[in-house]
Design a protein around this motif. Structure first.
Motif, PDB file in Angstrom:
ATOM      1  N   SER A  96       4.538   3.475 -51.211  1.00  0.00           N
ATOM      2  CA  SER A  96       5.407   2.384 -50.734  1.00  0.00           C
ATOM      3  C   SER A  96       5.583   1.325 -51.811  1.00  0.00           C
ATOM      4  CB  SER A  96       4.826   1.750 -49.467  1.00  0.00           C
ATOM      5  OG  SER A  96       4.834   2.655 -48.389  1.00  0.00           O
ATOM      6  N   TYR A  97       4.488   1.016 -52.520  1.00  0.00           N
ATOM      7  CA  TYR A  97       4.563   0.026 -53.595  1.00  0.00           C
ATOM      8  C   TYR A  97       5.492   0.489 -54.715  1.00  0.00           C
ATOM      9  CZ  TYR A  97       1.345  -3.651 -52.184  1.00  0.00           C
ATOM     10  OH  TYR A  97       0.784  -4.736 -51.550  1.00  0.00           O
ATOM     11  N   VAL A  98       5.465   1.769 -55.032  1.00  0.00           N
ATOM     12  CA  VAL A  98       6.359   2.313 -56.063  1.00  0.00           C
ATOM     13  C   VAL A  98       7.813   2.071 -55.675  1.00  0.00           C
ATOM     14  CG1 VAL A  98       7.258   4.461 -57.064  1.00  0.00           C
ATOM     15  CG2 VAL A  98       4.794   4.070 -56.984  1.00  0.00           C
ATOM     16  N   LYS A  99       8.169   2.477 -54.462  1.00  0.00           N
ATOM     17  CA  LYS A  99       9.552   2.365 -54.003  1.00  0.00           C
ATOM     18  C   LYS A  99      10.003   0.907 -53.900  1.00  0.00           C
ATOM     19  CE  LYS A  99      10.165   6.758 -53.679  1.00  0.00           C
ATOM     20  NZ  LYS A  99      11.043   7.423 -54.657  1.00  0.00           N
ATOM     21  N   LEU A 100       9.132   0.043 -53.404  1.00  0.00           N
ATOM     22  CA  LEU A 100       9.480  -1.376 -53.255  1.00  0.00           C
ATOM     23  C   LEU A 100       9.532  -2.083 -54.609  1.00  0.00           C
ATOM     24  CD1 LEU A 100       7.289  -2.079 -50.104  1.00  0.00           C
ATOM     25  CD2 LEU A 100       9.787  -2.186 -50.192  1.00  0.00           C
ATOM     26  N   SER A 101       8.658  -1.689 -55.537  1.00  0.00           N
ATOM     27  CA  SER A 101       8.667  -2.298 -56.877  1.00  0.00           C
ATOM     28  C   SER A 101       9.938  -1.934 -57.634  1.00  0.00           C
ATOM     29  CB  SER A 101       7.440  -1.835 -57.682  1.00  0.00           C
ATOM     30  OG  SER A 101       6.255  -2.287 -57.097  1.00  0.00           O
ATOM     31  N   LEU A 102      10.444  -0.734 -57.407  1.00  0.00           N
ATOM     32  CA  LEU A 102      11.689  -0.304 -58.059  1.00  0.00           C
ATOM     33  C   LEU A 102      12.905  -0.993 -57.435  1.00  0.00           C
ATOM     34  CD1 LEU A 102      10.975   3.529 -58.444  1.00  0.00           C
ATOM     35  CD2 LEU A 102      11.269   1.887 -60.313  1.00  0.00           C
ATOM     36  N   ALA A 103      12.881  -1.159 -56.112  1.00  0.00           N
ATOM     37  CA  ALA A 103      14.023  -1.763 -55.406  1.00  0.00           C
ATOM     38  C   ALA A 103      14.030  -3.283 -55.509  1.00  0.00           C
ATOM     39  CB  ALA A 103      14.002  -1.348 -53.936  1.00  0.00           C
ATOM     40  N   PHE A 104      12.851  -3.905 -55.472  1.00  0.00           N
ATOM     41  CA  PHE A 104      12.754  -5.371 -55.488  1.00  0.00           C
ATOM     42  C   PHE A 104      11.774  -5.858 -56.554  1.00  0.00           C
ATOM     43  CE2 PHE A 104      13.134  -4.030 -50.909  1.00  0.00           C
ATOM     44  CZ  PHE A 104      14.496  -4.294 -50.778  1.00  0.00           C
ATOM     45  N   PRO A 105      12.073  -5.587 -57.832  1.00  0.00           N
ATOM     46  CA  PRO A 105      11.140  -6.038 -58.878  1.00  0.00           C
ATOM     47  C   PRO A 105      11.076  -7.560 -58.923  1.00  0.00           C
ATOM     48  CG  PRO A 105      13.198  -5.239 -59.851  1.00  0.00           C
ATOM     49  CD  PRO A 105      13.276  -4.944 -58.385  1.00  0.00           C
ATOM     50  N   LEU A 164      -1.518  -5.319 -58.082  1.00  0.00           N
ATOM     51  CA  LEU A 164      -1.170  -6.241 -59.162  1.00  0.00           C
ATOM     52  C   LEU A 164      -0.058  -5.697 -60.053  1.00  0.00           C
ATOM     53  CD1 LEU A 164      -4.734  -7.431 -60.268  1.00  0.00           C
ATOM     54  CD2 LEU A 164      -3.076  -8.701 -58.913  1.00  0.00           C
ATOM     55  N   ILE A 165       0.118  -4.362 -60.056  1.00  0.00           N
ATOM     56  CA  ILE A 165       1.205  -3.762 -60.846  1.00  0.00           C
ATOM     57  C   ILE A 165       2.552  -4.299 -60.372  1.00  0.00           C
ATOM     58  CG2 ILE A 165       2.386  -1.589 -61.434  1.00  0.00           C
ATOM     59  CD1 ILE A 165      -0.350  -0.189 -61.154  1.00  0.00           C
ATOM     60  N   ALA A 166       2.653  -4.581 -59.064  1.00  0.00           N
ATOM     61  CA  ALA A 166       3.914  -5.084 -58.497  1.00  0.00           C
ATOM     62  C   ALA A 166       4.345  -6.394 -59.150  1.00  0.00           C
ATOM     63  CB  ALA A 166       3.779  -5.273 -56.991  1.00  0.00           C
TER      64      ALA A 166
END
Length: 435
Positions: free
Chosen positions: A59-68, A211-213
């Motif tokens: 989920s974090y991967v997808k959200l980080s790509l969509a809402f950096p 924290l990557i986010a």
């Protein structure tokens, strides 16, 4: 650590952020607690918690790509639920969970340090002196220079990984023919529910991947590197923790582990390397917990700043005190309060419940916004359900043995939503009054 706009974060650096966030003070603080709960099934408990972290990282991967966004989790919650009392309460919980993690790291520092040098002859008094001093010292560094904070974190990640990997290598060799390997027999395993509880109590040892986010806007070639950063770092840490658990349980009898619960990793180095090993691991624990406190103080102050900027806490939190967000001082003071009033297990339970609930909501955002973030609904829904179920199981199981820890956790969660409700009502009243 967040970077300046002009800088780009490489894949290697992004993975380091994830590993550094996870392999902070958590493993040093909760390993003994994990063994006391899961016994011979401790490696499985770490695997269970790791699988939950891995599913959530999707989920974090997808959200980080969509809402950096440097707001990271705060941004994701607001994208999923809008700027409401509910989202504000969850974001407040994130800030408090940072403070709880800081208390966990400070407690670990306070438990390990007296083994290196006793100050008063009283372990309890030494604990409070060391735990409080490291928080105050790290706060001073944060006020002095953020660059110093970043530099300390960069070196600390390398040092602690070298020492832990060395511990794993020597420890694995030392297991050959060791009679303590019998402790892994199924007769020494706890029930499946107890294993799950053990995994969830130590879940705080994995939470740092989020924290990557915060660095997502600056990661080079994000489409390729953001997924790799999350998955590689989480998988590496799962394997590292499982091997550390195997080496620890295979090196020491359960009785000795229970006796040295708060500094068990150092004790586990003794059979292989004697007092030198004990000292080396103790130094690694002090470096790791100090660097984790250093970085988390900055992260916690940024979270409070982001929440206030999004109008979910008073705007006064966006103001500065000695050239840093005022949230830094509030975070430090609350950390000192929790560290010196709660025991390690209660802190760990409160932290795990807080982050499990937050991650359940992030997975739910991934589910709700699946069309926008291009996520598979089945994976995000599984993540939300697993985090939710794990939270309930942890609360029920721990209520019988550590009622205080559970009540504190539930009290913290309730307070986060109550504060948000009061703030929104007050803000609405003031705006009506002004008009």
């Amino acid at each position: 650590m967040p970077t300046e706009q002009s800088d780009q974060v490489s894949l290697k650096e992004a993975i380091s952020i994830g590993i550094g966030g996870m392999v902070g003070g958590g493993i040093f603080a909760v390993l003994g607690l994990a063994v006391s709960l899961a016994k011979g099934g401790t490696p499985v408990a770490f695997l269970i918690a790791g699988i939950l972290a891995l599913v959530t990282s999707y989920s974090y991967v997808k959200l980080s790509l969509a809402f950096p966004d440097r707001g990271g989790t705060v941004k994701f919650i607001n994208e999923g639920f809008g700027k409401t009392i509910f989202s504000g309460g969850i974001n407040n919980l994130l800030w408090i969970s940072y403070i709880i993690m800081l208390s966990l790291y400070a407690s670990a520092f306070g438990s390990y340090a007296p083994n290196l040098y006793e100050l008063t002859g009283s372990k309890q008094l030494d604990f409070h002196i060391y735990a409080s001093s490291v928080v105050i010292f790290a706060t001073a560094i944060n006020y002095y220079s953020i660059k110093v904070v970043g530099a300390i974190e960069s070196y600390a990640v390398i040092i602690k990984l070298i020492i832990l990997l060395g511990f794993v290598g020597v420890g694995a060799y030392g297991l050959i023919g060791n009679e303590n390997l019998a402790q892994f027999s199924f007769s020494n395993w706890e029930s499946p529910v107890q294993l799950l509880t053990g995994g969830m109590v130590i879940f705080v040892a994995y939470e740092g991947f989020e924290l990557i986010a915060n660095a997502a806007p600056d990661i080079k070639d994000p489409e390729k590197n953001i997924p790799k950063a999350y998955y590689y770092s989480v998988i590496f840490v799962i394997l590292l923790y499982i091997i550390i658990a195997i080496v620890t349980v295979g090196s020491l009898p359960f009785g000795e582990i229970a006796k040295a619960e708060d500094y068990v990793l150092a004790e586990a180095a003794k059979p292989m390397l004697g007092q030198i090993g004990f000292t080396i691991i103790t130094i690694a624990a002090l470096i790791s917990t100090f660097s984790a406190i250093n970085a988390s103080l900055y992260g916690g102050s940024r979270v409070s700043f982001e929440i206030a900027e999004d109008d979910e806490l008073p705007h006064e939190l966006t103001s500065q005190f000695w050239n840093q967000p005022i949230g830094l001082m509030i975070t430090a003071v609350l950390t000192l309060l929790i560290t010196n009033t709660l025991d390690l297990e209660s802190i760990s339970i409160a932290g795990s419940i807080g982050f499990l609930l937050i991650f359940a909501m992030v997975n739910l955002v991934g589910f709700k916004r699946s069309a926008d973030v291009k996520s598979k609904k089945s994976i995000t829904l599984i993540g939300a359900i697993l985090c939710g179920v794990a939270t309930v199981v942890l609360i029920i199981q721990q209520f019988a043995t550590n009622m205080l820890g559970v009540l504190i956790a539930l009290g913290i969660i309730s307070s986060c939503f109550l504060i948000e409700w009061i703030y929104k009502k007050t803000e609405k009243y003031n705006s009506k009054k002004d008009s």
